[in-house]
Every structure is written in C-alpha cells, then in structure tokens.
Design a protein around this motif. Structure first.
Motif, PDB file in Angstrom:
ATOM      1  N   LEU A   3      -5.599   6.289   5.589  1.00  0.00           N
ATOM      2  CA  LEU A   3      -5.064   5.037   5.066  1.00  0.00           C
ATOM      3  C   LEU A   3      -5.736   4.657   3.751  1.00  0.00           C
ATOM      4  CD1 LEU A   3      -2.990   2.882   5.801  1.00  0.00           C
ATOM      5  CD2 LEU A   3      -4.795   1.655   7.027  1.00  0.00           C
ATOM      6  N   VAL A   4      -7.057   4.806   3.667  1.00  0.00           N
ATOM      7  CA  VAL A   4      -7.775   4.486   2.441  1.00  0.00           C
ATOM      8  C   VAL A   4      -7.230   5.297   1.269  1.00  0.00           C
ATOM      9  CG1 VAL A   4     -10.000   4.784   1.275  1.00  0.00           C
ATOM     10  CG2 VAL A   4      -9.902   3.655   3.501  1.00  0.00           C
ATOM     11  N   ASP A   5      -6.914   6.552   1.509  1.00  0.00           N
ATOM     12  CA  ASP A   5      -6.425   7.427   0.443  1.00  0.00           C
ATOM     13  C   ASP A   5      -4.966   7.173   0.075  1.00  0.00           C
ATOM     14  OD1 ASP A   5      -8.871   8.669   0.247  1.00  0.00           O
ATOM     15  OD2 ASP A   5      -8.369  10.264   1.664  1.00  0.00           O
ATOM     16  N   ARG A   6      -4.180   6.615   1.002  1.00  0.00           N
ATOM     17  CA  ARG A   6      -2.744   6.478   0.792  1.00  0.00           C
ATOM     18  C   ARG A   6      -2.274   5.051   0.522  1.00  0.00           C
ATOM     19  NH1 ARG A   6       0.196  10.867   3.539  1.00  0.00           N
ATOM     20  NH2 ARG A   6      -1.282  12.317   4.504  1.00  0.00           N
ATOM     21  N   LEU A   7      -3.107   4.068   0.820  1.00  0.00           N
ATOM     22  CA  LEU A   7      -2.628   2.686   0.848  1.00  0.00           C
ATOM     23  C   LEU A   7      -2.066   2.233  -0.500  1.00  0.00           C
ATOM     24  CD1 LEU A   7      -2.303   0.314   2.745  1.00  0.00           C
ATOM     25  CD2 LEU A   7      -4.558  -0.508   2.018  1.00  0.00           C
ATOM     26  N   ALA A   8      -2.631   2.699  -1.593  1.00  0.00           N
ATOM     27  CA  ALA A   8      -2.170   2.262  -2.914  1.00  0.00           C
ATOM     28  C   ALA A   8      -0.699   2.581  -3.132  1.00  0.00           C
ATOM     29  CB  ALA A   8      -3.014   2.915  -4.008  1.00  0.00           C
ATOM     30  N   THR A   9      -0.196   3.623  -2.488  1.00  0.00           N
ATOM     31  CA  THR A   9       1.213   4.004  -2.667  1.00  0.00           C
ATOM     32  C   THR A   9       2.143   3.177  -1.786  1.00  0.00           C
ATOM     33  OG1 THR A   9       1.115   5.721  -0.963  1.00  0.00           O
ATOM     34  CG2 THR A   9       0.509   6.358  -3.196  1.00  0.00           C
ATOM     35  N   TYR A  10       1.565   2.370  -0.859  1.00  0.00           N
ATOM     36  CA  TYR A  10       2.383   1.583   0.067  1.00  0.00           C
ATOM     37  C   TYR A  10       2.349   0.095  -0.237  1.00  0.00           C
ATOM     38  CZ  TYR A  10       1.878   5.854   2.901  1.00  0.00           C
ATOM     39  OH  TYR A  10       1.876   7.144   3.353  1.00  0.00           O
ATOM     40  N   ARG A  11       1.849  -0.304  -1.399  1.00  0.00           N
ATOM     41  CA  ARG A  11       1.661  -1.724  -1.706  1.00  0.00           C
ATOM     42  C   ARG A  11       2.971  -2.509  -1.660  1.00  0.00           C
ATOM     43  NH1 ARG A  11      -3.317  -3.478  -0.633  1.00  0.00           N
ATOM     44  NH2 ARG A  11      -4.917  -2.255  -1.686  1.00  0.00           N
ATOM     45  N   ALA A  12       4.093  -1.831  -1.882  1.00  0.00           N
ATOM     46  CA  ALA A  12       5.377  -2.534  -1.899  1.00  0.00           C
ATOM     47  C   ALA A  12       5.813  -2.979  -0.510  1.00  0.00           C
ATOM     48  CB  ALA A  12       6.452  -1.637  -2.519  1.00  0.00           C
ATOM     49  N   GLY A  13       5.121  -2.517   0.521  1.00  0.00           N
ATOM     50  CA  GLY A  13       5.473  -2.898   1.884  1.00  0.00           C
ATOM     51  C   GLY A  13       6.112  -1.757   2.634  1.00  0.00           C
ATOM     52  N   ASP A  31       2.509  -1.130   9.881  1.00  0.00           N
ATOM     53  CA  ASP A  31       3.393  -2.143   9.298  1.00  0.00           C
ATOM     54  C   ASP A  31       2.642  -2.796   8.146  1.00  0.00           C
ATOM     55  OD1 ASP A  31       4.929  -4.350   8.649  1.00  0.00           O
ATOM     56  OD2 ASP A  31       5.449  -4.824  10.728  1.00  0.00           O
ATOM     57  N   ILE A  32       2.983  -2.386   6.916  1.00  0.00           N
ATOM     58  CA  ILE A  32       2.264  -2.883   5.752  1.00  0.00           C
ATOM     59  C   ILE A  32       2.484  -4.376   5.566  1.00  0.00           C
ATOM     60  CG2 ILE A  32       1.892  -2.582   3.279  1.00  0.00           C
ATOM     61  CD1 ILE A  32       1.185  -0.135   4.955  1.00  0.00           C
ATOM     62  N   GLN A  33       3.708  -4.855   5.810  1.00  0.00           N
ATOM     63  CA  GLN A  33       4.030  -6.261   5.595  1.00  0.00           C
ATOM     64  C   GLN A  33       3.205  -7.171   6.492  1.00  0.00           C
ATOM     65  OE1 GLN A  33       6.225  -7.034   3.157  1.00  0.00           O
ATOM     66  NE2 GLN A  33       5.727  -9.208   3.386  1.00  0.00           N
ATOM     67  N   ARG A  34       3.087  -6.798   7.752  1.00  0.00           N
ATOM     68  CA  ARG A  34       2.317  -7.619   8.701  1.00  0.00           C
ATOM     69  C   ARG A  34       0.856  -7.207   8.765  1.00  0.00           C
ATOM     70  NH1 ARG A  34       5.724  -7.713  14.204  1.00  0.00           N
ATOM     71  NH2 ARG A  34       5.774  -5.464  13.806  1.00  0.00           N
ATOM     72  N   TRP A  35       0.491  -6.177   8.017  1.00  0.00           N
ATOM     73  CA  TRP A  35      -0.895  -5.702   7.923  1.00  0.00           C
ATOM     74  C   TRP A  35      -1.454  -5.363   9.313  1.00  0.00           C
ATOM     75  CZ3 TRP A  35      -2.211  -3.866   3.548  1.00  0.00           C
ATOM     76  CH2 TRP A  35      -3.534  -3.591   3.232  1.00  0.00           C
TER      77      TRP A  35
END
Length: 350
Positions: A132-142, A158-162
């Motif tokens: 997740l640490v390595d990939r999260l920047a690509t999922y910022r849009a939700g 679930d990126i939106q609900r974190w």
C-alpha cells in the motif's frame, strides 16, 4: 519479500541474561522476521523470567522488573493481547504451557518461531501495508482495490472510506504475490470473514516495523506540524513518538531543527517521523494544523502526556538505547502491564 522487525519485551531478566537473549533474538534466519528488544509496553511479544514471577491468583501474577529492584508489575493473564512465554524455572504452583529455557539458544529460537506463527495476522497486515505504501499515490483519486491471488480475494481496499478488509487466513507470502486491481466500479463490500482495518492502522503497522526509509522527501525539507494524534491504541506509541508529538504541538519545526532539539540519530528520527506521517499525524500545511489544534490538544491530554515537562523529556531521552525506555513504569490504563500497588504478603518497599 520484506520481513518485519518485531519488538520483543524482556521482563524480569538480569542484565547478562537479557543481553544474551537480545543477541540470540537478533540472529534472524534469512527470510524470517527480525526481532529487536524494545520497551515491553509496545512489544509484539514478551519473554518473562520465571524466577521473577510471583503468583497472586489463577490469572494474576506480579513480575519483579527491572531485575534487582523493588519495582513490580502486575499482569492479568486474562487481559494479555500478545504472545508470551516464561523462562524456566517457573514459580511453585504456577502452570503455563508457554515456557522455554533461557540458557538454550535452540529453545529461544523455537519460542520466537512460535511467536511468529501466532503473529501471522500482524505479519500479513505488514505485507499488505508494504504494498500500500508503494502504490497509494496512484490511488489518490479514490475508487476500490481488490487484491487477489489465483482468483481468491485476499483484501478489499476502499480508498474513499479509507478502510480495508483482509482475509484472516491470508499469508504474508500470498499478499506479496497477489494481483492488485483498481477501479471505481469494483464492489466496496467487505466479506464478513474479513477483518476490517482503517488504512492508517495498516500504514502504521508497516511504517513502525520496516527497515526502509519511508519518510517523503518534502517532510525533510518543509516545516512540520502536528495535524492530529493518530487514531491508534495509546499503547502503540513509544516514548519517542510521544515526545515528537509534544515537540511539534509546542513548536512546529523543520526536520533539521528536530534533529538539533532531540539529539537523536537521523535514521531514528526519520523512522518515527515517517510512522507518524503514514498514520495521518503530520502535515506541512500550517492552516490544516491550525484548524485541528483544539482537537489535537484534547487528544494529547487524553494520552496523559500533556503534563510532562518537554525540556526534561527531551534531555532525558536524548540518546536512543538499544533496549529502549521503560514507559510501562508510568501508570497506564492502556496496557495489561501495570505498576503494582502492593498486595498482602508481598514486599512492596520502595
């Protein structure tokens, strides 16, 4: 696949015995977690000297700790939330299936491997956090992420609900090989057999146990502000996390200034700042910190740390020892280990 650094708390051992256990624990075979001794208050597992234990009842014991002092800690075994084992000999009338020979490296290594098996859910969270640490920047849009291996769903993020859901039997190696699929139309439903985890907990679990430097470059260059006390169990913070939060609550600072103010080695400071960042505790936005200041101050008070004198704390902990400080000697309602208040028949002289 990266392996976590796990914390080992040693209770009641003499200095020579503790040093021997510390050295054996550090000899991790390739491909296995590394163990480091630390403050027992935040340790992932405990080794307890059997000859330092006094039995109070079926579940309650007192541990003479540190060795050779009159300090005593009460432990109710019904409240224990991590693996533990007692070094033989055990006190008369005390029974435990979890014991080992502290003078045998083989016995100690076997016990550590049993700890690692017990801690597999934690190690799986570490493995998911690494990805997740390595990939999260690509999922910022939700959107939603499904993590699967050979068609079997292992995790839902679930990126939106974190939030995330993790299949409880999932192995760390499975997560390291899994396929990640991201999309806005994927199902957000977390199966009932999955454990639910806020993403900041996953990120913290990884950041405090990795050997990597996970602090973003801008956090070494820009002024740092305490955004909030991370929403984590209080016992997860060690003394140095608390000191850092207090320092930044009193006076925001650049990373270089924190190095001067604390006197800590740069890697140790970066590691703890990185953990606070990934748990959502820090920001470089002064306005964001200002808006949350009232709530943050209340949360600091709730940690029972706001009354501590900042200067004396920084001076007393200016150097990081390999064993770590002993925050368990503070009265803490958050830990199964508590300072003994004295029992009939026990020597509680100070």
């Amino acid at each position: 696949m990266e392996q976590p650094v796990l914390g080992l708390g040693l209770l009641g051992f003499s200095d020579p015995a503790g040093a021997r256990l510390q050295a054996w624990a550090a000899l991790a075979p390739a491909g296995w977690p590394e163990w480091r001794t630390c403050d027992p208050h935040v340790a992932d597992a405990w080794m307890i000297a059997g000859d330092a234990v006094e039995v109070l009842g079926r579940d309650e014991v007192v541990i003479r700790h540190p060795h050779g002092t009159d300090e005593r800690l009460t432990l109710n075994r019904a409240e224990v939330d991590r693996p533990l084992a007692f070094a033989a000999p055990l006190p008369e009338g005390f029974a435990s299936a979890e014991f080992f020979d502290a003078e045998s490296e083989t016995s100690v290594r076997q016990r550590l491997q049993r700890f690692e098996a017990w801690l597999r859910p934690l190690r799986s969270q570490f493995a998911l956090g690494e990805q997740l640490v390595d990939r999260l920047a690509t999922y910022r849009a939700g959107g939603v992420v499904h993590v699967s291996l050979a068609g079997k769903l292992l995790a839902v993020i679930d990126i939106q609900r974190w939030q995330a859901g993790l299949l409880i039997p999932a192995r760390p190696v499975d997560l390291s090989m899994a396929e990640w699929v991201h999309g806005a139309s994927l199902s957000k439903e977390i199966p009932s057999s999955f454990i639910r985890l806020p993403l900041h907990r996953l990120m913290w679990t990884y950041a405090v146990r990795t050997r990597r430097d996970v602090l973003p470059a801008r956090y070494r260059e820009q002024r740092l502000y305490l955004r909030r006390v991370p929403r984590l169990p209080a016992r997860w913070f060690d003394e140095f996390h608390l000191i850092l939060m207090r320092e930044l609550m009193v006076r925001p600072a650049h990373f270089s200034q924190l190095l001067e103010r604390t006197g800590w080695p740069e890697p140790a400071l970066a590691h703890r700042v990185g953990a606070l960042y990934h748990a959502g505790g820090l920001t470089t936005d002064s306005e964001s910190a200002r808006r949350a200041e009232t709530e943050t101050r209340r949360a600091m008070v709730a940690l029972q740390f706001d009354h501590v004198d900042r200067e004396s704390e920084v001076q007393s902990h200016g150097e990081l020892s390999t064993m770590g400080p002993s925050s368990i000697m503070r009265e803490s309602v958050h830990s199964p280990l508590r300072v003994s208040t004295g029992k009939p028949g026990l020597d509680t002289a100070r």
